[in-house]
Design an enzyme around this catalytic site. Sequence first.
Site, short mmCIF file in Angstrom:
data_model
loop_
_atom_site.label_atom_id
_atom_site.label_comp_id
_atom_site.label_asym_id
_atom_site.label_seq_id
_atom_site.Cartn_x
_atom_site.Cartn_y
_atom_site.Cartn_z
N ASN A 9 -19.46 5.58 -3.04
CA ASN A 9 -19.19 6.51 -1.94
C ASN A 9 -17.67 6.64 -1.87
O ASN A 9 -17.00 5.76 -1.37
CB ASN A 9 -19.75 5.94 -0.63
CG ASN A 9 -19.33 6.77 0.58
OD1 ASN A 9 -18.89 7.92 0.43
ND2 ASN A 9 -19.45 6.19 1.77
N LYS A 11 -15.94 8.64 -0.14
CA LYS A 11 -15.46 9.05 1.19
C LYS A 11 -14.44 10.20 1.05
O LYS A 11 -14.57 11.00 0.14
CB LYS A 11 -14.88 7.86 1.95
CG LYS A 11 -15.78 6.63 1.89
CD LYS A 11 -15.37 5.58 2.88
CE LYS A 11 -16.20 4.34 2.68
NZ LYS A 11 -16.11 3.40 3.78
N HIS A 95 -24.31 7.85 7.21
CA HIS A 95 -23.29 6.81 7.05
C HIS A 95 -22.69 6.49 8.42
O HIS A 95 -22.53 7.38 9.25
CB HIS A 95 -22.20 7.29 6.08
CG HIS A 95 -21.29 6.19 5.66
ND1 HIS A 95 -20.27 5.74 6.47
CD2 HIS A 95 -21.26 5.43 4.54
CE1 HIS A 95 -19.66 4.73 5.84
NE2 HIS A 95 -20.23 4.54 4.67
N GLU A 97 -19.81 6.00 9.39
CA GLU A 97 -18.60 6.78 9.75
C GLU A 97 -18.99 8.15 10.30
O GLU A 97 -18.31 8.70 11.17
CB GLU A 97 -17.68 6.89 8.53
CG GLU A 97 -17.03 5.55 8.22
CD GLU A 97 -16.67 5.33 6.76
OE1 GLU A 97 -16.66 6.28 5.98
OE2 GLU A 97 -16.42 4.15 6.41
N GLU A 167 -26.08 -1.17 5.65
CA GLU A 167 -24.63 -1.34 5.67
C GLU A 167 -24.21 -1.88 7.03
O GLU A 167 -24.01 -1.08 7.97
CB GLU A 167 -23.94 0.00 5.43
CG GLU A 167 -24.26 0.62 4.10
CD GLU A 167 -23.14 1.52 3.62
OE1 GLU A 167 -22.61 1.27 2.55
OE2 GLU A 167 -22.78 2.45 4.37
N GLY A 173 -15.50 -1.76 4.61
CA GLY A 173 -14.05 -1.57 4.48
C GLY A 173 -13.23 -2.68 5.10
O GLY A 173 -12.01 -2.56 5.25
N SER A 213 -18.15 -3.96 1.70
CA SER A 213 -17.21 -4.82 0.96
C SER A 213 -17.85 -5.48 -0.26
O SER A 213 -17.53 -6.63 -0.58
CB SER A 213 -16.57 -5.85 1.89
OG SER A 213 -15.86 -5.19 2.93
C1 PEP Z 1 -19.35 2.36 2.47
O1 PEP Z 1 -18.56 3.02 3.11
O2 PEP Z 1 -20.47 2.82 2.23
C2 PEP Z 1 -18.94 1.02 2.02
C3 PEP Z 1 -19.87 0.17 1.68
O3 PEP Z 1 -17.60 0.79 2.00
P1 PEP Z 1 -16.86 -0.53 1.44
O4 PEP Z 1 -17.51 -0.89 0.13
O5 PEP Z 1 -15.42 -0.11 1.25
O6 PEP Z 1 -17.01 -1.59 2.46
#
Ligand code: PEP
Length: 250
Positions: A9, A11, A95, A97, A167, A173, A213
């Site tokens: 992803n 973003k 997601h 966000e 998630e 992040g 992460s």
């Molecule tokens: C995401 O935004 O879907 C995600 C898992 O981000 P990150 O791997 O940076 O934590």
Amino acid sequence: MRKNIVAGNWKMNTTVPEGVKLASEVNAALEGITPKCDVVIGVPFTHLTAVKAVIGEKLGLSAENCADKAKGAYTGEVSAAMVASTGATYVILGHSERRQYYGETAATLKDKVALALENGLCPIFCIGEVLEERENGTYFDVIKAQIVESLFDLSAEDFGKIVLAYEPVWAIGTGKTATADQAQEIHAFIRGLIAEKYGNQVADDTTILYGGSCKPSNAKELFEKPDVDGGLIGGAALDAASFMGIVTAF
Ligand code: PEP
């Protein structure tokens, strides 16, 4: 049999030329190997056509969102049909966000899922609790509500076309990954909910990704868990070598 998938992803990162370069690097790295999972990159709308032109059959393409309306006077929106017309076959929906910053609700997401499926796209549907919900112990209820409210009106056939991504928002992040045991606990809970609603076969066949992460150093431990079928990868997907380090963790 359910699929293992590693999906990136990106973003709101990379310009189109940068994105084409990154996609070409991932594509080239995949050429030389036979991965033990499907590999997908989720890129901004503006990149879809250009990225599709430089990738081969081994690399799937995803959008990061689509509109909750089919077409018409919705300035600035991008429909599921438009996404599908680029050659993308996946769309990331729900997601955290988008829920947090753009007010996406269970009802909006239900409409987006229906439109994605009507247009032949596979939704990668994200769910997960915020830190407060983890700490006050309400996270099972939160995750259940996110799934029930947006997905459980689907027929078993349509539900079978969806990929889920757990998630935990506190892990996205932040560098703070859920432990493999924490991920497994929730993935097993989610699979149990699906079994109750749609039966064991649908539950067994549903791909449930972990996101938050995930990186080459922790992917193997996560993917070894029986109910973790791959990852949705943010930051580490912006570098071809790290992304491939996660792909080859399978
Ligand atoms: C995401 O935004 O879907 C995600 C898992 O981000 P990150 O791997 O940076 O934590």
